[in-house]
Design an enzyme around this catalytic site. Structure first.
Site, PDB file in Angstrom:
ATOM      1  N   PHE A   4       1.005  -1.152   0.030  1.00 47.66           N
ATOM      2  CA  PHE A   4      -0.031  -0.146  -0.082  1.00 47.66           C
ATOM      3  C   PHE A   4       1.083   1.145  -0.058  1.00 47.66           C
ATOM      4  O   PHE A   4       2.043   1.130   0.735  1.00 47.66           O
ATOM      5  CB  PHE A   4      -0.993   0.022   1.327  1.00 47.66           C
ATOM      6  CG  PHE A   4      -2.115   1.108   1.139  1.00 47.66           C
ATOM      7  CD1 PHE A   4      -3.267   0.982   0.619  1.00 47.66           C
ATOM      8  CD2 PHE A   4      -1.568   2.287   2.112  1.00 47.66           C
ATOM      9  CE1 PHE A   4      -4.261   1.859   0.357  1.00 47.66           C
ATOM     10  CE2 PHE A   4      -2.632   3.410   1.922  1.00 47.66           C
ATOM     11  CZ  PHE A   4      -3.825   3.201   1.163  1.00 47.66           C
ATOM     12  N   ARG A  42     -12.519  -5.306  -5.889  1.00 49.14           N
ATOM     13  CA  ARG A  42     -11.717  -5.908  -4.757  1.00 49.14           C
ATOM     14  C   ARG A  42     -13.189  -6.171  -3.737  1.00 49.14           C
ATOM     15  O   ARG A  42     -13.934  -5.319  -3.669  1.00 49.14           O
ATOM     16  CB  ARG A  42     -10.899  -4.647  -4.113  1.00 49.14           C
ATOM     17  CG  ARG A  42     -10.305  -5.609  -2.920  1.00 49.14           C
ATOM     18  CD  ARG A  42      -9.251  -4.507  -2.524  1.00 49.14           C
ATOM     19  NE  ARG A  42      -9.875  -3.325  -1.726  1.00 49.14           N
ATOM     20  CZ  ARG A  42      -9.197  -2.595  -0.818  1.00 49.14           C
ATOM     21  NH1 ARG A  42      -7.917  -2.948  -0.470  1.00 49.14           N
ATOM     22  NH2 ARG A  42      -9.858  -1.549  -0.283  1.00 49.14           N
ATOM     23  N   ASP A  70       2.709  -5.038   8.402  1.00 50.95           N
ATOM     24  CA  ASP A  70       1.441  -4.325   8.457  1.00 50.95           C
ATOM     25  C   ASP A  70       0.267  -5.150   8.075  1.00 50.95           C
ATOM     26  O   ASP A  70       0.465  -6.211   7.219  1.00 50.95           O
ATOM     27  CB  ASP A  70       1.554  -3.327   6.957  1.00 50.95           C
ATOM     28  CG  ASP A  70       0.341  -2.389   6.852  1.00 50.95           C
ATOM     29  OD1 ASP A  70      -0.744  -2.833   7.474  1.00 50.95           O
ATOM     30  OD2 ASP A  70       0.590  -1.371   6.191  1.00 50.95           O
ATOM     31  N   TYR A 120      -9.866   0.610  11.322  1.00 49.58           N
ATOM     32  CA  TYR A 120     -11.063   1.056  10.812  1.00 49.58           C
ATOM     33  C   TYR A 120     -11.444  -0.029   9.780  1.00 49.58           C
ATOM     34  O   TYR A 120     -12.411   0.150   9.050  1.00 49.58           O
ATOM     35  CB  TYR A 120     -11.198   2.278  10.094  1.00 49.58           C
ATOM     36  CG  TYR A 120      -9.953   2.623   9.351  1.00 49.58           C
ATOM     37  CD1 TYR A 120      -9.880   2.159   7.998  1.00 49.58           C
ATOM     38  CD2 TYR A 120      -8.579   3.489   9.490  1.00 49.58           C
ATOM     39  CE1 TYR A 120      -8.764   2.501   6.984  1.00 49.58           C
ATOM     40  CE2 TYR A 120      -7.941   3.901   9.035  1.00 49.58           C
ATOM     41  CZ  TYR A 120      -7.798   3.562   7.717  1.00 49.58           C
ATOM     42  OH  TYR A 120      -6.602   3.736   6.987  1.00 49.58           O
ATOM     43  N   LYS A 121     -10.832  -1.077   9.708  1.00 48.52           N
ATOM     44  CA  LYS A 121     -11.010  -2.151   8.663  1.00 48.52           C
ATOM     45  C   LYS A 121     -11.728  -3.226   9.249  1.00 48.52           C
ATOM     46  O   LYS A 121     -12.765  -3.101   9.891  1.00 48.52           O
ATOM     47  CB  LYS A 121      -9.870  -2.615   7.971  1.00 48.52           C
ATOM     48  CG  LYS A 121      -9.103  -1.628   7.042  1.00 48.52           C
ATOM     49  CD  LYS A 121      -7.921  -2.095   6.321  1.00 48.52           C
ATOM     50  CE  LYS A 121      -6.980  -0.962   5.557  1.00 48.52           C
ATOM     51  NZ  LYS A 121      -7.513  -0.412   4.702  1.00 48.52           N
TER      52      LYS A 121
HETATM   53  C1  LIG Z   1      -1.731  -1.983   4.110  1.00 44.74           C
HETATM   54  C2  LIG Z   1      -2.258  -0.638   4.541  1.00 44.74           C
HETATM   55  N1  LIG Z   1      -1.419   0.186   5.140  1.00 44.74           N
HETATM   56  C3  LIG Z   1      -1.917   1.323   5.664  1.00 44.74           C
HETATM   57  C4  LIG Z   1      -3.149   2.129   5.297  1.00 44.74           C
HETATM   58  C5  LIG Z   1      -3.567   3.313   5.604  1.00 44.74           C
HETATM   59  O1  LIG Z   1      -2.775   3.896   6.435  1.00 44.74           O
HETATM   60  P1  LIG Z   1      -3.504   5.115   7.296  1.00 44.74           P
HETATM   61  O2  LIG Z   1      -4.223   4.573   8.593  1.00 44.74           O
HETATM   62  O3  LIG Z   1      -2.237   6.023   7.824  1.00 44.74           O
HETATM   63  O4  LIG Z   1      -4.236   5.958   6.474  1.00 44.74           O
HETATM   64  C6  LIG Z   1      -3.804   1.110   4.397  1.00 44.74           C
HETATM   65  C7  LIG Z   1      -5.284   1.798   4.002  1.00 44.74           C
HETATM   66  O5  LIG Z   1      -6.071   1.518   3.402  1.00 44.74           O
HETATM   67  C8  LIG Z   1      -3.678  -0.272   4.003  1.00 44.74           C
HETATM   68  O6  LIG Z   1      -4.359  -0.678   3.383  1.00 44.74           O
END
Ligand SMILES: Cc1ncc(COP(=O)(O)O)c(C=O)c1O
Length: 421
Positions: free
Chosen positions: A136, A380, A208, A233-234
């Site tokens: 990402f 997706r 991550d 938030y996911k």
């Molecule tokens: C793999 C991954 N890392 C990080 C993030 C987002 O990071 P942040 O919470 O800093 O916006 C996402 C958001 O979709 C993600 O899919």
């Protein structure tokens, strides 16, 4: 739990199988813990989780009573101060970590920055960070920023090539930074194996978990992971902009010299001393005042997992994604599924490649099947195990078949892409 799936059959068979699988689903009751609009099949919980039904009342109480009435005393009486580590311990139960290793707060991007710089300081003399070019974007962008500050060299490698890079340059590597599940294809990478190889080279691992926390057990402690970050938030359903989390294994906490030395990470924050001294334990990962309304919304949202076994959640997720692909094979025979069907390599989403992926996603949304589009050609579809059923998966596949059969994805309205989702 074992959910048995047999070979695909006719549409009627699929309906019967969906009903049978739903009947045997040990996490089915969790659906009642969520508020979702009628008529919507929500396949975007891997982007913004659905709202647990108990959250609005708790947020109202936080606002009216804790903030409105109890005011500043709430830092003590409602333990606002302890929220980052208290909620961190709740997240820990979902990702296989013992208490005292996770702090909730900031964003995933900010937590990545802390980890990149801290890891480089924990491995002085090693400059290389291995990172997947397909991660990402924020992981890559923040790494670029940290690398410029800490004089690091970024070496790109897909996760399945990391072992080769470690063989060649292992003694230069400070950190291997990867996503557990690829945000586009849904491929689940070999966290135990790559972490082991990373340690054999004397380097640290950073994972991550944005697309795995809350969908599968992860096993951070069991696999000796060093550092990890993830979104609230996911799959954790903490709401829009929910705070993220950072994991630092206990054995590394004393050396976790993170660069954002804010007062909440100070050993004696209320002594108001003139210079920074890190708190002990995971508290040193904190920075400044957290967004408490969001923090406490996340804390309540995590209760949707109460009483559930992550092994059951994972089995349900695999069953949903596997059954959905069975439905595609029957109803959309040419579908180009980008997600590995090998269960050891599959996260909790199904990605379908399509030349007109954006139009396909929009046409599905118009029918109440909410997924999202990812560049360049990915439809997706996330399968959040707590609130989706096999019947939802079948209905989604039927809608996709109808969209394609009627050419709805080619509608002129979808010729221009919107900037969000
Ligand atoms: C793999 C991954 N890392 C990080 C993030 C987002 O990071 P942040 O919470 O800093 O916006 C996402 C958001 O979709 C993600 O899919």
């Amino acid at each position: 739990m074992t959910i048995h799936r047999d070979t695909p059959g006719s549409a009627t068979d699929l309906l019967a199988r969906a009903a049978e699988l739903d009947g045997a689903d040990p996490v089915a009751a969790a659906r009642e813990r969520f508020d979702l609009p009628d008529g919507v099949i929500y396949l975007d919980g891997n982007s913004l989780g659905a709202m647990p039904a108990s959250v609005p009342e708790v947020v109202a109480d936080v606002v009216r009573r804790q903030w409105g009435t109890d005011l500043i005393q709430s830092w003590n009486t409602h333990d606002w101060w302890g929220a980052p580590t208290r909620i961190g311990d709740a997240v820990a139960t979902l990702v296989g970590a013992a208490p005292g290793q996770i702090s909730v707060g900031d964003t995933t991007s900010v937590n990545l920055f802390k980890c990149y710089v801290a890891a480089s300081r924990m491995r002085p003399g090693r400059r290389v960070v291995i990172s997947d070019p397909g991660v990402f974007p924020t992981d890559q962008y923040v790494l670029e920023g940290a690398a410029a500050l800490a004089d690091l060299e970024i070496v790109h490698s897909r996760p399945d090539g990391v072992l080769d890079v470690l063989r060649e340059r292992g003694d230069e590597v400070a950190l291997v930074s990867l996503s557990h599940v690829d945000y586009r294809t849904g491929e689940l990478w070999d966290l135990p194996g790559i972490t082991r190889a990373t340690h054999d080279a004397g380097a640290l691992s950073l994972w991550d978990l944005c697309h795995s926390a809350g969908a599968l057990p992860v096993g951070l402690d069991a696999h000796d992971v060093d550092l990890a970050v993830g979104c609230g938030y996911k799959y954790l359903n903490g709401g829009p902009g929910a705070p993220a989390f950072v994991y630092v294994a206990t054995r590394h906490q004393a050396a976790f010299d993170q660069p954002l030395t804010g007062w909440h990470g100070h050993a004696r924050p209320f002594a108001m001393e003139g210079s920074f001294a890190p708190a002990s334990g995971i508290t040193r990962a904190r920075v400044g005042t957290p967004p408490l309304i969001s923090m406490l919304a996340l804390e309540e949202a995590l209760r949707a997992y109460d009483g559930l076994e992550m092994a059951d959640v994972r089995a349900k997720s695999l069953s949903l994604t596997g059954f959905f692909v069975d439905c595609l094979r029957e109803l959309v025979p040419g579908a180009d599924v980008a997600t590995p069907m090998d269960e050891a390599r599959r996260g909790s989403q199904i990605a379908v490649r399509h030349e007109h992926a954006y139009g396909v996603v929009q046409a599905l949304i118009a029918r109440g099947v909410v997924g999202d589009f990812r560049e360049p050609d990915i439809v997706r579809l996330g399968f959040a195990p707590l609130y989706l059923s096999h019947t939802d998966a079948l209905r989604a596949a039927e809608h996709l078949a109808e969209v394609l059969a009627h050419g709805e994805h080619l509608d002129a309205r979808y010729a221009t892409r919107s900037t969000v989702t």
